[in-house]
Design an enzyme around this catalytic site. Structure first.
Site, PDB file in Angstrom:
ATOM      1  N   PHE A  21      13.698   3.595   2.460  1.00  0.00           N
ATOM      2  CA  PHE A  21      14.251   2.367   3.016  1.00  0.00           C
ATOM      3  C   PHE A  21      13.187   1.327   3.340  1.00  0.00           C
ATOM      4  CE2 PHE A  21      17.221   5.754   4.254  1.00  0.00           C
ATOM      5  CZ  PHE A  21      18.406   5.246   3.734  1.00  0.00           C
ATOM      6  N   SER A  22      11.931   1.600   3.017  1.00  0.00           N
ATOM      7  CA  SER A  22      10.870   0.718   3.505  1.00  0.00           C
ATOM      8  C   SER A  22       9.769   0.519   2.475  1.00  0.00           C
ATOM      9  CB  SER A  22      10.261   1.304   4.787  1.00  0.00           C
ATOM     10  OG  SER A  22       9.638   2.553   4.507  1.00  0.00           O
TER      11      SER A  22
ATOM     12  N   ASP B   3       8.942  16.495   9.763  1.00  0.00           N
ATOM     13  CA  ASP B   3       8.700  16.028   8.390  1.00  0.00           C
ATOM     14  C   ASP B   3       7.216  16.100   8.078  1.00  0.00           C
ATOM     15  OD1 ASP B   3       9.371  15.136   5.865  1.00  0.00           O
ATOM     16  OD2 ASP B   3       9.309  13.012   6.416  1.00  0.00           O
TER      17      ASP B   3
ATOM     18  N   ILE C 153       0.818  -1.215   0.000  1.00  0.00           N
ATOM     19  CA  ILE C 153       0.000   0.000   0.000  1.00  0.00           C
ATOM     20  C   ILE C 153       0.853   1.268   0.000  1.00  0.00           C
ATOM     21  CG2 ILE C 153      -2.005  -1.065   1.077  1.00  0.00           C
ATOM     22  CD1 ILE C 153      -1.068  -0.046   3.758  1.00  0.00           C
ATOM     23  N   GLY C 154       2.187   1.135   0.042  1.00  0.00           N
ATOM     24  CA  GLY C 154       3.049   2.307   0.018  1.00  0.00           C
ATOM     25  C   GLY C 154       4.507   1.909   0.080  1.00  0.00           C
TER      26      GLY C 154
ATOM     27  N   GLY D  84       8.777   3.740   0.825  1.00  0.00           N
ATOM     28  CA  GLY D  84       9.631   4.878   1.157  1.00  0.00           C
ATOM     29  C   GLY D  84      11.048   4.605   0.716  1.00  0.00           C
TER      30      GLY D  84
ATOM     31  N   LYS E 227       5.073  -1.847   8.123  1.00  0.00           N
ATOM     32  CA  LYS E 227       6.210  -1.139   7.539  1.00  0.00           C
ATOM     33  C   LYS E 227       7.418  -2.066   7.577  1.00  0.00           C
ATOM     34  CE  LYS E 227       8.701   3.281   7.877  1.00  0.00           C
ATOM     35  NZ  LYS E 227       8.768   4.571   8.594  1.00  0.00           N
TER      36      LYS E 227
END
Length: 428
Positions: free
Chosen positions: A80-81, A191, A75-76, A78, A98
């Site tokens: 590093f993840s 962030d 679903i997503g 990043g 995650k």
């Protein structure tokens, strides 16, 4: 502090244990089950299947199961993840998993991850994504997080354009509540951006991704690390000097509100160098059709000097947000106005009863404290606690009511009849 070190532990030679054992000797193997003890609990059946069922064991090996969680689609992602949807095998609740590959993480990434876990460990707020559990394997680290199924703010605006006035007020009020809670707990997000603002299916806003967050001893402590997304970065970050945390989050909220009400960013450039110059110049223009009180709020957050920016409490009491009715009192670091002490005890008892129904004994709960995020007992406890709190209205979304006449604000409302101009913006 919990979350500071994450190392794979090994069992002493000659002792039969499981990676998913809850306490030494507390789990029952298939050969140890005594039919005279009655039917096994869901927890015992799950543990038995994880140790003996070939299909389940294969799912664990190939990553379709992680601990007590059944993994589904991505679903997503990043730097590093990756983030995947998952289900708790016992509670059946959806979670966001995650996934971080440890071999790809350098020392800095490991330090940021450790900080993220520490900072989110004990957070309980309706507008902050919760950490349920941490699961580690030799090659990967899994953060089990609250699942918000309504998408993120960036995608919503890119797909549908700027938000309607009342929707914008309700969403931004919840972001303010989350940041107030974090700052009251001496946590600076650093962030905050539209991609990190999520929605639940019921419209509750969730501030997520604490990878760049930091906990400070006091809010006036100076920081010196440049982090976050450049379009949301405050001028003092671009000047490469020490800075205070709260004003940096306030600036990011100003950029965020501008994006919500206009569908565009206040500072736009083709290169990072040009963007830096735009931010340092402080040159942005609010469209004249934006409501005057909203323009003043944006301008108050996007002031070049940190000491001149609005404080969070000042924004919560501003004229633009006056019609928003919050679901609980805003005093103190905890959003506990929705329940009293008796209700808290009732919630705790309901959660413990749910754990016992699944097969977690009181001994399990005693041996695994509420801050031990590496424990599956804690994971189940936090999921059931969150579910119970939701059922009692802790995630009630603020509403916009009719404008209430407040004599203390008449002086502010008098400005609506004037027109103010500057080289930066026009307020009408």
């Amino acid at each position: 502090m919990p979350g500071d070190h994450y190392q794979v532990s090994t069992a002493p030679p000659g002792r039969r244990t499981s990676l998913y054992s809850l306490t030494d000797g507390s789990d029952v193997g298939p050969e140890d089950e005594d039919p005279r003890c009655g039917p096994s609990t869901p927890l015992q059946r799950l543990h038995r299947s994880m140790c003996t069922d070939k299909k389940v064991m294969k799912e664990l090996i190939i990553g379709h199961r992680v601990g007590f969680y059944k993994v589904r689609g991505e679903i997503g992602y990043g730097t590093f993840s990756r983030v995947k949807l998952a289900f708790h095998a016992l509670t059946k609740d959806k979670v966001a998993l995650k996934i971080l590959d440890k071999p790809r993480m350098d020392v800095q990434a490991q330090r940021l991850l450790s900080r993220e876990i520490c900072n989110t460990e004990g957070l309980q707020h309706p507008n902050v994504v919760r950490l349920y559990e941490v699961v580690e394997t030799p090659c990967r680290l899994y953060l089990v997080l609250e699942y918000a199924g309504g998408g993120d703010l960036h995608t919503r605006i890119c797909d549908h354009g700027k938000m309607a006035a009342n929707c914008c007020k309700v969403a931004f009020a919840q972001i303010l509540l989350a940041i107030k809670y974090l700052h009251n707990n001496n946590i600076i997000h650093r962030d905050l951006k539209a991609e990190n603002v999520l929605f639940t299916a019921r419209g509750c806003v969730k501030v997520a991704d604490f990878g760049f967050s930091t906990r400070v001893s006091s809010r006036d402590r100076a920081l010196d690390t440049f982090c976050g997304s450049p379009p949301y970065a405050a001028p003092e970050l671009f000047r490469d000097e020490s800075y205070l945390g709260p004003p940096v989050d306030v600036w990011a909220m100003g950029v965020l509100l501008f994006f919500m009400v206009t569908g565009t960013m206040p500072f736009r450039a083709d290169t990072l160098g040009k963007l830096r110059r735009c931010v340092l110049d402080g040159s942005f223009a609010v469209p004249p059709w934006v409501q005057g009180p909203c323009q003043r709020l944006i301008k108050g957050m996007l002031r070049p000097l940190p000491q001149d920016r609005h404080a969070v409490d000042q924004m919560l009491g501003c004229d633009w947000l006056l019609p928003v009715e919050f679901p609980w009192p805003l005093l103190g670091p905890e959003p506990a106005g929705w329940q009293n002490q008796d209700e808290e005890e009732e919630v705790e008892e309901e959660v413990r009863a749910g754990l016992e129904e699944l097969g977690f004994t009181r001994e399990h709960v005693r041996n695994h404290g509420p801050l031990d995020s590496r424990s599956p007992v804690t994971g189940a406890y936090r999921i059931l606690l969150h579910r119970t709190q939701r059922s009692r209205g802790c995630e009630t979304v603020p509403v916009v009511r009719g404008m209430v006449r407040d004599p203390k604000r008449e002086g502010l409302r008098a400005y609506r009849g004037f027109r103010h101009t500057s080289k930066f913006c026009v307020i009408s």
